[in-house]
Design an enzyme around this catalytic site. Structure first.
Site, PDB file in Angstrom:
ATOM      1  N   LYS A  69       0.816  -1.219   0.000  1.00  0.00           N
ATOM      2  CA  LYS A  69       0.000   0.000   0.000  1.00  0.00           C
ATOM      3  C   LYS A  69       0.856   1.279   0.000  1.00  0.00           C
ATOM      4  O   LYS A  69       0.413   2.317  -0.480  1.00  0.00           O
ATOM      5  CB  LYS A  69      -0.975  -0.005   1.181  1.00  0.00           C
ATOM      6  CG  LYS A  69      -2.052  -1.086   1.030  1.00  0.00           C
ATOM      7  CD  LYS A  69      -3.091  -1.042   2.139  1.00  0.00           C
ATOM      8  CE  LYS A  69      -4.084  -2.193   1.980  1.00  0.00           C
ATOM      9  NZ  LYS A  69      -5.162  -2.162   2.969  1.00  0.00           N
ATOM     10  N   ASN A  90      -4.946   1.932  -1.537  1.00  0.00           N
ATOM     11  CA  ASN A  90      -5.446   0.559  -1.750  1.00  0.00           C
ATOM     12  C   ASN A  90      -6.181   0.434  -3.085  1.00  0.00           C
ATOM     13  O   ASN A  90      -6.647  -0.661  -3.418  1.00  0.00           O
ATOM     14  CB  ASN A  90      -6.341   0.106  -0.593  1.00  0.00           C
ATOM     15  CG  ASN A  90      -7.768   0.624  -0.710  1.00  0.00           C
ATOM     16  OD1 ASN A  90      -7.999   1.675  -1.302  1.00  0.00           O
ATOM     17  ND2 ASN A  90      -8.715  -0.116  -0.165  1.00  0.00           N
ATOM     18  N   ASP A 105     -10.362   2.051   2.321  1.00  0.00           N
ATOM     19  CA  ASP A 105     -10.509   1.214   3.525  1.00  0.00           C
ATOM     20  C   ASP A 105     -11.295   1.926   4.629  1.00  0.00           C
ATOM     21  O   ASP A 105     -12.222   1.362   5.211  1.00  0.00           O
ATOM     22  CB  ASP A 105      -9.127   0.826   4.077  1.00  0.00           C
ATOM     23  CG  ASP A 105      -8.480  -0.302   3.289  1.00  0.00           C
ATOM     24  OD1 ASP A 105      -9.210  -1.117   2.692  1.00  0.00           O
ATOM     25  OD2 ASP A 105      -7.238  -0.368   3.275  1.00  0.00           O
ATOM     26  N   GLY A 130      -4.720  -0.553  17.956  1.00  0.00           N
ATOM     27  CA  GLY A 130      -3.756  -0.872  16.897  1.00  0.00           C
ATOM     28  C   GLY A 130      -3.168   0.402  16.334  1.00  0.00           C
ATOM     29  O   GLY A 130      -3.802   1.475  16.391  1.00  0.00           O
ATOM     30  N   GLY A 133      -1.002  -0.363   9.669  1.00  0.00           N
ATOM     31  CA  GLY A 133      -1.576   0.194   8.451  1.00  0.00           C
ATOM     32  C   GLY A 133      -3.092   0.285   8.490  1.00  0.00           C
ATOM     33  O   GLY A 133      -3.673   1.267   7.999  1.00  0.00           O
ATOM     34  N   ALA A 134      -3.752  -0.717   9.062  1.00  0.00           N
ATOM     35  CA  ALA A 134      -5.219  -0.723   9.072  1.00  0.00           C
ATOM     36  C   ALA A 134      -5.755   0.406   9.952  1.00  0.00           C
ATOM     37  O   ALA A 134      -6.725   1.087   9.600  1.00  0.00           O
ATOM     38  CB  ALA A 134      -5.740  -2.071   9.547  1.00  0.00           C
ATOM     39  N   ARG A 155      -0.455  -1.891  21.723  1.00  0.00           N
ATOM     40  CA  ARG A 155       0.442  -2.659  22.609  1.00  0.00           C
ATOM     41  C   ARG A 155       1.746  -1.896  22.821  1.00  0.00           C
ATOM     42  O   ARG A 155       2.193  -1.725  23.945  1.00  0.00           O
ATOM     43  CB  ARG A 155       0.695  -4.027  21.961  1.00  0.00           C
ATOM     44  CG  ARG A 155       1.590  -4.932  22.733  1.00  0.00           C
ATOM     45  CD  ARG A 155       1.676  -6.276  22.065  1.00  0.00           C
ATOM     46  NE  ARG A 155       2.214  -6.195  20.701  1.00  0.00           N
ATOM     47  CZ  ARG A 155       2.335  -7.217  19.869  1.00  0.00           C
ATOM     48  NH1 ARG A 155       1.930  -8.421  20.262  1.00  0.00           N
ATOM     49  NH2 ARG A 155       2.828  -7.069  18.666  1.00  0.00           N
ATOM     50  N   THR A 156       2.346  -1.418  21.725  1.00  0.00           N
ATOM     51  CA  THR A 156       3.516  -0.545  21.821  1.00  0.00           C
ATOM     52  C   THR A 156       2.970   0.884  21.859  1.00  0.00           C
ATOM     53  O   THR A 156       2.663   1.479  20.818  1.00  0.00           O
ATOM     54  CB  THR A 156       4.434  -0.741  20.593  1.00  0.00           C
ATOM     55  OG1 THR A 156       4.627  -2.147  20.398  1.00  0.00           O
ATOM     56  CG2 THR A 156       5.770  -0.050  20.775  1.00  0.00           C
ATOM     57  N   MET A 217     -11.712  -5.813  12.696  1.00  0.00           N
ATOM     58  CA  MET A 217     -11.456  -5.694  11.248  1.00  0.00           C
ATOM     59  C   MET A 217     -11.173  -7.049  10.611  1.00  0.00           C
ATOM     60  O   MET A 217     -11.364  -7.229   9.410  1.00  0.00           O
ATOM     61  CB  MET A 217     -10.269  -4.756  10.999  1.00  0.00           C
ATOM     62  CG  MET A 217     -10.613  -3.298  11.168  1.00  0.00           C
ATOM     63  SD  MET A 217      -9.319  -2.319  10.387  1.00  0.00           S
ATOM     64  CE  MET A 217      -9.741  -0.697  10.967  1.00  0.00           C
TER      65      MET A 217
HETATM   66  P1  NDP Z   1       0.122  -4.336  10.884  1.00  0.00           P
HETATM   67  O1  NDP Z   1       1.071  -5.477  10.884  1.00  0.00           O
HETATM   68  O2  NDP Z   1       0.465  -3.067  10.174  1.00  0.00           O
HETATM   69  O3  NDP Z   1      -0.175  -3.914  12.435  1.00  0.00           O
HETATM   70  C1  NDP Z   1      -0.415  -4.870  13.381  1.00  0.00           C
HETATM   71  C2  NDP Z   1      -0.961  -4.217  14.655  1.00  0.00           C
HETATM   72  O4  NDP Z   1      -1.444  -5.269  15.498  1.00  0.00           O
HETATM   73  C3  NDP Z   1       0.068  -3.437  15.466  1.00  0.00           C
HETATM   74  O5  NDP Z   1      -0.578  -2.331  16.051  1.00  0.00           O
HETATM   75  C4  NDP Z   1       0.484  -4.463  16.546  1.00  0.00           C
HETATM   76  O6  NDP Z   1       0.934  -3.873  17.744  1.00  0.00           O
HETATM   77  C5  NDP Z   1      -0.831  -5.148  16.784  1.00  0.00           C
HETATM   78  N1  NDP Z   1      -0.762  -6.494  17.356  1.00  0.00           N
HETATM   79  C6  NDP Z   1      -0.343  -7.646  16.744  1.00  0.00           C
HETATM   80  N2  NDP Z   1      -0.468  -8.704  17.587  1.00  0.00           N
HETATM   81  C7  NDP Z   1      -0.977  -8.210  18.751  1.00  0.00           C
HETATM   82  C8  NDP Z   1      -1.324  -8.807  20.007  1.00  0.00           C
HETATM   83  N3  NDP Z   1      -1.185 -10.125  20.223  1.00  0.00           N
HETATM   84  N4  NDP Z   1      -1.837  -8.016  20.971  1.00  0.00           N
HETATM   85  C9  NDP Z   1      -1.993  -6.679  20.748  1.00  0.00           C
HETATM   86  N5  NDP Z   1      -1.670  -6.059  19.599  1.00  0.00           N
HETATM   87  C10 NDP Z   1      -1.157  -6.813  18.615  1.00  0.00           C
HETATM   88  O7  NDP Z   1      -1.260  -4.944  10.384  1.00  0.00           O
HETATM   89  P2  NDP Z   1      -2.455  -4.163   9.638  1.00  0.00           P
HETATM   90  O8  NDP Z   1      -2.689  -2.896  10.385  1.00  0.00           O
HETATM   91  O9  NDP Z   1      -2.192  -4.088   8.192  1.00  0.00           O
HETATM   92  O10 NDP Z   1      -3.708  -5.183   9.802  1.00  0.00           O
HETATM   93  C11 NDP Z   1      -4.363  -5.386  11.059  1.00  0.00           C
HETATM   94  C12 NDP Z   1      -5.614  -6.244  10.858  1.00  0.00           C
HETATM   95  O11 NDP Z   1      -6.601  -5.563  10.094  1.00  0.00           O
HETATM   96  C13 NDP Z   1      -5.356  -7.573  10.136  1.00  0.00           C
HETATM   97  O12 NDP Z   1      -5.996  -8.601  10.876  1.00  0.00           O
HETATM   98  C14 NDP Z   1      -6.020  -7.397   8.781  1.00  0.00           C
HETATM   99  O13 NDP Z   1      -6.529  -8.626   8.304  1.00  0.00           O
HETATM  100  C15 NDP Z   1      -7.155  -6.442   9.137  1.00  0.00           C
HETATM  101  N6  NDP Z   1      -7.636  -5.654   7.957  1.00  0.00           N
HETATM  102  C16 NDP Z   1      -8.917  -5.853   7.525  1.00  0.00           C
HETATM  103  C17 NDP Z   1      -9.421  -5.147   6.451  1.00  0.00           C
HETATM  104  C18 NDP Z   1     -10.819  -5.399   6.002  1.00  0.00           C
HETATM  105  O14 NDP Z   1     -11.199  -4.946   4.889  1.00  0.00           O
HETATM  106  N7  NDP Z   1     -11.655  -6.058   6.776  1.00  0.00           N
HETATM  107  C19 NDP Z   1      -8.596  -4.159   5.715  1.00  0.00           C
HETATM  108  C20 NDP Z   1      -7.259  -4.005   6.274  1.00  0.00           C
HETATM  109  C21 NDP Z   1      -6.803  -4.750   7.347  1.00  0.00           C
HETATM  110  P3  NDP Z   1       2.502  -3.483  17.970  1.00  0.00           P
HETATM  111  O15 NDP Z   1       2.692  -2.171  17.286  1.00  0.00           O
HETATM  112  O16 NDP Z   1       2.644  -3.403  19.441  1.00  0.00           O
HETATM  113  O17 NDP Z   1       3.317  -4.588  17.346  1.00  0.00           O
END
Ligand code: NDP
Length: 275
Positions: A69, A90, A105, A130, A133-134, A155-156, A217
Protein backbone atom coordinates in the site's frame (compact mmCIF):
# COMPACT_ATOMS: atom_id res chain seq x y z
CA UNK A 1 -18.98 -1.03 -24.49
CA UNK A 2 -16.47 -2.93 -26.67
CA UNK A 3 -16.18 -6.67 -27.11
CA UNK A 4 -13.45 -7.26 -24.56
CA UNK A 5 -14.18 -6.98 -20.84
CA UNK A 6 -12.41 -4.12 -19.02
CA UNK A 7 -9.50 -5.34 -16.93
CA UNK A 8 -9.11 -4.88 -13.15
CA UNK A 9 -7.40 -6.86 -10.44
CA UNK A 10 -5.86 -7.22 -7.01
CA UNK A 11 -2.11 -7.07 -6.46
CA UNK A 12 -0.38 -8.16 -3.24
CA UNK A 13 1.59 -10.99 -1.71
CA UNK A 14 0.04 -13.40 -0.94
CA UNK A 15 -3.33 -13.04 -2.69
CA UNK A 16 -4.53 -16.58 -3.34
CA UNK A 17 -7.19 -16.64 -0.57
CA UNK A 18 -8.63 -13.26 -1.52
CA UNK A 19 -12.43 -12.82 -1.75
CA UNK A 20 -12.02 -9.76 -3.99
CA UNK A 21 -12.53 -11.60 -7.34
CA UNK A 22 -15.85 -13.00 -6.08
CA UNK A 23 -16.95 -9.61 -4.69
CA UNK A 24 -16.17 -7.75 -7.92
CA UNK A 25 -17.77 -10.45 -10.08
CA UNK A 26 -20.97 -10.13 -8.02
CA UNK A 27 -20.85 -6.32 -8.32
CA UNK A 28 -20.34 -6.58 -12.08
CA UNK A 29 -23.23 -9.06 -12.53
CA UNK A 30 -25.53 -6.89 -10.47
CA UNK A 31 -24.69 -3.64 -12.29
CA UNK A 32 -24.36 -5.27 -15.74
CA UNK A 33 -20.75 -4.19 -16.21
CA UNK A 34 -18.34 -6.30 -18.27
CA UNK A 35 -15.17 -6.62 -16.26
CA UNK A 36 -12.45 -9.20 -15.77
CA UNK A 37 -10.76 -9.24 -12.33
CA UNK A 38 -7.32 -10.84 -11.97
CA UNK A 39 -5.31 -11.92 -8.93
CA UNK A 40 -1.69 -10.79 -9.24
CA UNK A 41 0.77 -12.28 -6.77
CA UNK A 42 3.83 -9.99 -6.83
CA UNK A 43 6.84 -11.45 -5.00
CA UNK A 44 9.09 -9.02 -3.08
CA UNK A 45 10.78 -6.56 -5.45
CA UNK A 46 8.31 -7.21 -8.29
CA UNK A 47 5.48 -4.80 -7.42
CA UNK A 48 6.32 -2.06 -9.89
CA UNK A 49 7.13 -4.43 -12.78
CA UNK A 50 3.88 -6.38 -12.22
CA UNK A 51 1.87 -3.14 -12.22
CA UNK A 52 3.62 -2.19 -15.48
CA UNK A 53 2.81 -5.57 -17.04
CA UNK A 54 -0.84 -5.26 -15.99
CA UNK A 55 -1.07 -1.77 -17.51
CA UNK A 56 0.59 -2.99 -20.74
CA UNK A 57 -2.25 -5.55 -21.03
CA UNK A 58 -4.72 -2.67 -20.96
CA UNK A 59 -5.54 -2.81 -17.24
CA UNK A 60 -7.67 0.08 -15.96
CA UNK A 61 -7.52 -0.30 -12.18
CA UNK A 62 -6.03 -2.30 -9.33
CA UNK A 63 -6.82 -2.99 -5.71
CA UNK A 64 -3.64 -3.10 -3.65
CA UNK A 65 -3.18 -5.18 -0.52
CA UNK A 66 -0.35 -6.10 1.85
CA UNK A 67 2.51 -5.39 1.65
CA UNK A 68 2.30 -2.82 -1.16
CA UNK A 69 0.00 0.00 0.00
CA UNK A 70 2.97 2.36 0.49
CA UNK A 71 4.70 1.33 -2.76
CA UNK A 72 1.42 2.00 -4.59
CA UNK A 73 1.28 5.52 -3.23
CA UNK A 74 4.75 6.25 -4.63
CA UNK A 75 3.67 5.27 -8.17
CA UNK A 76 0.76 7.71 -8.35
CA UNK A 77 0.70 11.01 -10.20
CA UNK A 78 -2.34 12.13 -8.18
CA UNK A 79 -3.88 11.15 -4.81
CA UNK A 80 -7.39 11.60 -3.49
CA UNK A 81 -7.59 13.62 -0.29
CA UNK A 82 -8.40 10.49 1.74
CA UNK A 83 -5.40 8.59 0.30
CA UNK A 84 -3.07 11.51 1.04
CA UNK A 85 -4.41 11.66 4.61
CA UNK A 86 -4.11 7.89 5.14
CA UNK A 87 -0.59 7.88 3.72
CA UNK A 88 -1.40 4.67 1.82
CA UNK A 89 -3.16 3.59 -1.38
CA UNK A 90 -5.45 0.56 -1.75
CA UNK A 91 -6.98 1.50 -5.12
CA UNK A 92 -5.25 2.53 -8.36
CA UNK A 93 -7.08 3.93 -11.38
CA UNK A 94 -5.56 4.98 -14.68
CA UNK A 95 -7.56 8.11 -15.47
CA UNK A 96 -7.09 11.33 -17.45
CA UNK A 97 -3.62 10.33 -18.63
CA UNK A 98 -2.25 9.67 -15.13
CA UNK A 99 -2.38 7.21 -12.26
CA UNK A 100 -4.80 8.15 -9.48
CA UNK A 101 -4.33 6.65 -5.99
CA UNK A 102 -7.26 6.32 -3.60
CA UNK A 103 -7.79 4.72 -0.21
CA UNK A 104 -11.23 3.22 0.33
CA UNK A 105 -10.51 1.21 3.53
CA UNK A 106 -11.52 3.87 6.05
CA UNK A 107 -14.72 4.93 4.31
CA UNK A 108 -15.54 1.22 3.80
CA UNK A 109 -15.26 0.72 7.56
CA UNK A 110 -17.43 3.75 8.37
CA UNK A 111 -20.05 2.76 5.80
CA UNK A 112 -20.25 -0.75 7.24
CA UNK A 113 -20.63 0.58 10.78
CA UNK A 114 -23.16 3.30 9.98
CA UNK A 115 -25.18 1.90 7.05
CA UNK A 116 -25.05 -1.88 7.54
CA UNK A 117 -24.79 -2.13 11.31
CA UNK A 118 -26.74 0.99 12.32
CA UNK A 119 -24.02 2.27 14.66
CA UNK A 120 -24.45 5.99 15.35
CA UNK A 121 -20.97 7.49 15.26
CA UNK A 122 -21.80 11.19 15.59
CA UNK A 123 -20.99 12.37 19.14
CA UNK A 124 -19.66 8.94 20.11
CA UNK A 125 -16.53 7.95 22.02
CA UNK A 126 -14.49 5.58 19.87
CA UNK A 127 -11.54 3.41 20.87
CA UNK A 128 -9.32 2.25 18.00
CA UNK A 129 -6.90 -0.52 19.01
CA UNK A 130 -3.76 -0.87 16.90
CA UNK A 131 -1.30 1.48 15.21
CA UNK A 132 -0.43 -0.39 12.02
CA UNK A 133 -1.58 0.19 8.45
CA UNK A 134 -5.22 -0.72 9.07
CA UNK A 135 -5.53 1.70 12.00
CA UNK A 136 -3.80 4.49 10.08
CA UNK A 137 -6.15 4.03 7.11
CA UNK A 138 -9.23 4.33 9.35
CA UNK A 139 -8.44 7.45 11.39
CA UNK A 140 -9.37 10.16 8.88
CA UNK A 141 -12.69 8.50 8.02
CA UNK A 142 -13.54 7.88 11.68
CA UNK A 143 -12.88 11.55 12.49
CA UNK A 144 -15.08 12.66 9.58
CA UNK A 145 -17.92 10.59 11.10
CA UNK A 146 -18.03 13.16 13.94
CA UNK A 147 -17.08 11.43 17.23
CA UNK A 148 -16.42 13.55 20.34
CA UNK A 149 -13.40 11.37 21.09
CA UNK A 150 -11.18 9.01 19.11
CA UNK A 151 -8.71 7.27 21.40
CA UNK A 152 -5.97 5.20 19.80
CA UNK A 153 -4.32 2.51 21.94
CA UNK A 154 -1.61 0.10 20.96
CA UNK A 155 0.44 -2.66 22.61
CA UNK A 156 3.52 -0.55 21.82
CA UNK A 157 2.02 2.64 23.28
CA UNK A 158 4.55 5.02 21.67
CA UNK A 159 3.22 4.13 18.21
CA UNK A 160 -0.34 5.10 19.25
CA UNK A 161 0.90 8.41 20.64
CA UNK A 162 2.84 9.17 17.44
CA UNK A 163 -0.11 8.25 15.21
CA UNK A 164 -2.52 10.42 17.22
CA UNK A 165 -0.08 13.34 17.06
CA UNK A 166 0.10 12.99 13.27
CA UNK A 167 -3.71 13.37 12.98
CA UNK A 168 -4.18 15.96 15.75
CA UNK A 169 -5.23 18.72 13.35
CA UNK A 170 -8.00 16.52 11.89
CA UNK A 171 -10.16 16.13 15.01
CA UNK A 172 -10.42 15.06 18.67
CA UNK A 173 -7.85 12.25 18.57
CA UNK A 174 -5.54 11.13 21.37
CA UNK A 175 -3.05 8.33 21.97
CA UNK A 176 -3.58 6.16 25.08
CA UNK A 177 -1.82 3.25 26.76
CA UNK A 178 -3.76 -0.01 27.24
CA UNK A 179 -3.63 0.41 31.05
CA UNK A 180 -5.35 3.81 30.94
CA UNK A 181 -8.55 2.49 29.29
CA UNK A 182 -10.73 2.17 32.37
CA UNK A 183 -13.89 3.84 31.03
CA UNK A 184 -16.59 2.31 28.81
CA UNK A 185 -16.51 3.34 25.13
CA UNK A 186 -19.44 3.56 22.69
CA UNK A 187 -17.48 1.82 19.92
CA UNK A 188 -14.31 -0.30 20.10
CA UNK A 189 -12.59 -1.19 16.83
CA UNK A 190 -9.89 -3.85 16.80
CA UNK A 191 -7.41 -2.92 14.06
CA UNK A 192 -4.67 -5.24 15.34
CA UNK A 193 -3.67 -8.55 13.82
CA UNK A 194 -4.06 -10.29 17.23
CA UNK A 195 -7.14 -12.27 16.10
CA UNK A 196 -4.99 -13.96 13.43
CA UNK A 197 -3.29 -15.85 16.27
CA UNK A 198 -6.54 -16.17 18.27
CA UNK A 199 -5.34 -13.57 20.79
CA UNK A 200 -7.04 -10.53 22.30
CA UNK A 201 -5.21 -7.22 22.87
CA UNK A 202 -4.61 -6.81 26.61
CA UNK A 203 -7.00 -3.93 27.24
CA UNK A 204 -8.93 -3.70 30.54
CA UNK A 205 -12.38 -5.36 30.58
CA UNK A 206 -13.79 -2.02 31.82
CA UNK A 207 -13.36 -0.55 28.32
CA UNK A 208 -16.50 -2.51 27.37
CA UNK A 209 -19.77 -1.24 28.83
CA UNK A 210 -23.38 -2.39 28.33
CA UNK A 211 -23.83 -0.02 25.37
CA UNK A 212 -20.48 -0.70 23.66
CA UNK A 213 -20.41 -1.90 20.04
CA UNK A 214 -17.28 -3.96 19.24
CA UNK A 215 -15.89 -4.36 15.70
CA UNK A 216 -13.02 -6.60 14.61
CA UNK A 217 -11.46 -5.69 11.25
CA UNK A 218 -10.50 -9.34 10.85
CA UNK A 219 -13.23 -11.68 9.62
CA UNK A 220 -13.81 -15.37 9.85
CA UNK A 221 -16.59 -17.97 9.61
CA UNK A 222 -16.56 -18.15 13.44
CA UNK A 223 -16.51 -15.24 15.96
CA UNK A 224 -12.92 -14.03 16.37
CA UNK A 225 -11.16 -14.09 19.76
CA UNK A 226 -11.84 -10.35 20.11
CA UNK A 227 -15.57 -10.75 19.38
CA UNK A 228 -15.86 -13.64 21.86
CA UNK A 229 -14.12 -11.41 24.45
CA UNK A 230 -16.58 -8.58 23.67
CA UNK A 231 -19.62 -10.83 24.08
CA UNK A 232 -18.27 -12.25 27.36
CA UNK A 233 -17.71 -8.67 28.55
CA UNK A 234 -21.37 -7.74 27.93
CA UNK A 235 -21.03 -5.65 24.75
CA UNK A 236 -24.31 -4.47 23.22
CA UNK A 237 -23.35 -5.71 19.75
CA UNK A 238 -20.46 -6.84 17.62
CA UNK A 239 -19.40 -7.53 14.04
CA UNK A 240 -16.38 -8.72 12.11
CA UNK A 241 -14.68 -6.96 9.17
CA UNK A 242 -16.27 -8.77 6.23
CA UNK A 243 -18.62 -5.84 5.70
CA UNK A 244 -15.62 -3.48 5.62
CA UNK A 245 -14.03 -5.66 2.94
CA UNK A 246 -17.17 -5.55 0.79
CA UNK A 247 -17.72 -1.81 1.36
CA UNK A 248 -14.13 -0.84 0.49
CA UNK A 249 -14.51 -2.92 -2.68
CA UNK A 250 -17.75 -1.08 -3.52
CA UNK A 251 -15.96 2.27 -3.15
CA UNK A 252 -13.27 1.05 -5.57
CA UNK A 253 -15.91 -0.20 -8.00
CA UNK A 254 -17.61 3.20 -7.86
CA UNK A 255 -14.33 4.96 -8.66
CA UNK A 256 -13.63 2.63 -11.59
CA UNK A 257 -17.12 2.22 -13.09
CA UNK A 258 -19.06 5.27 -11.87
CA UNK A 259 -21.81 3.11 -10.38
CA UNK A 260 -22.28 2.09 -6.74
CA UNK A 261 -23.32 -1.54 -6.28
CA UNK A 262 -25.90 -2.63 -3.71
CA UNK A 263 -23.63 -4.28 -1.15
CA UNK A 264 -26.26 -6.06 0.98
CA UNK A 265 -26.84 -9.15 -1.20
CA UNK A 266 -23.13 -9.36 -2.04
CA UNK A 267 -22.18 -9.34 1.64
CA UNK A 268 -24.73 -12.11 2.29
CA UNK A 269 -23.33 -14.26 -0.50
CA UNK A 270 -19.68 -13.74 0.49
CA UNK A 271 -20.59 -14.54 4.11
CA UNK A 272 -22.22 -17.83 3.00
CA UNK A 273 -19.01 -18.70 1.15
CA UNK A 274 -16.93 -18.37 4.35
CA UNK A 275 -18.55 -21.46 5.91
P1 NDP B 1 0.12 -4.34 10.88
O1 NDP B 1 1.07 -5.48 10.88
O2 NDP B 1 0.46 -3.07 10.17
O3 NDP B 1 -0.18 -3.91 12.43
C1 NDP B 1 -0.42 -4.87 13.38
C2 NDP B 1 -0.96 -4.22 14.66
O4 NDP B 1 -1.44 -5.27 15.50
C3 NDP B 1 0.07 -3.44 15.47
O5 NDP B 1 -0.58 -2.33 16.05
C4 NDP B 1 0.48 -4.46 16.55
O6 NDP B 1 0.93 -3.87 17.74
C5 NDP B 1 -0.83 -5.15 16.78
N1 NDP B 1 -0.76 -6.49 17.36
C6 NDP B 1 -0.34 -7.65 16.74
N2 NDP B 1 -0.47 -8.70 17.59
C7 NDP B 1 -0.98 -8.21 18.75
C8 NDP B 1 -1.32 -8.81 20.01
N3 NDP B 1 -1.18 -10.12 20.22
N4 NDP B 1 -1.84 -8.02 20.97
C9 NDP B 1 -1.99 -6.68 20.75
N5 NDP B 1 -1.67 -6.06 19.60
C10 NDP B 1 -1.16 -6.81 18.61
O7 NDP B 1 -1.26 -4.94 10.38
P2 NDP B 1 -2.46 -4.16 9.64
O8 NDP B 1 -2.69 -2.90 10.38
O9 NDP B 1 -2.19 -4.09 8.19
O10 NDP B 1 -3.71 -5.18 9.80
C11 NDP B 1 -4.36 -5.39 11.06
C12 NDP B 1 -5.61 -6.24 10.86
O11 NDP B 1 -6.60 -5.56 10.09
C13 NDP B 1 -5.36 -7.57 10.14
O12 NDP B 1 -6.00 -8.60 10.88
C14 NDP B 1 -6.02 -7.40 8.78
O13 NDP B 1 -6.53 -8.63 8.30
C15 NDP B 1 -7.15 -6.44 9.14
N6 NDP B 1 -7.64 -5.65 7.96
C16 NDP B 1 -8.92 -5.85 7.52
C17 NDP B 1 -9.42 -5.15 6.45
C18 NDP B 1 -10.82 -5.40 6.00
O14 NDP B 1 -11.20 -4.95 4.89
N7 NDP B 1 -11.65 -6.06 6.78
C19 NDP B 1 -8.60 -4.16 5.72
C20 NDP B 1 -7.26 -4.00 6.27
C21 NDP B 1 -6.80 -4.75 7.35
P3 NDP B 1 2.50 -3.48 17.97
O15 NDP B 1 2.69 -2.17 17.29
O16 NDP B 1 2.64 -3.40 19.44
O17 NDP B 1 3.32 -4.59 17.35
Amino acid sequence: MGDAADLYGLIGHPVEHSRSPLIHRLFADQTEQRIEYLLIDAPPGRFQSEVGRFRARGGLGLNVTLPYKLDAQRLCSRLTQRAAQAGAVNTLAWQDGGLLGDNTDGDGLVRDLSDNLGVDMRGSRILLIGAGGAARGAIGSLLRAGPVELSIANRTADKALALAAEFSAAGPVQGRSFESLEDGFDIIINATSASLSDEVPAIPAAAVGPSTFCYDMMYSSRPTAFLRWATAGGAAGSADGLGMLVEQAAESFLLWRGVRPDTGPVLDEVRRGLD
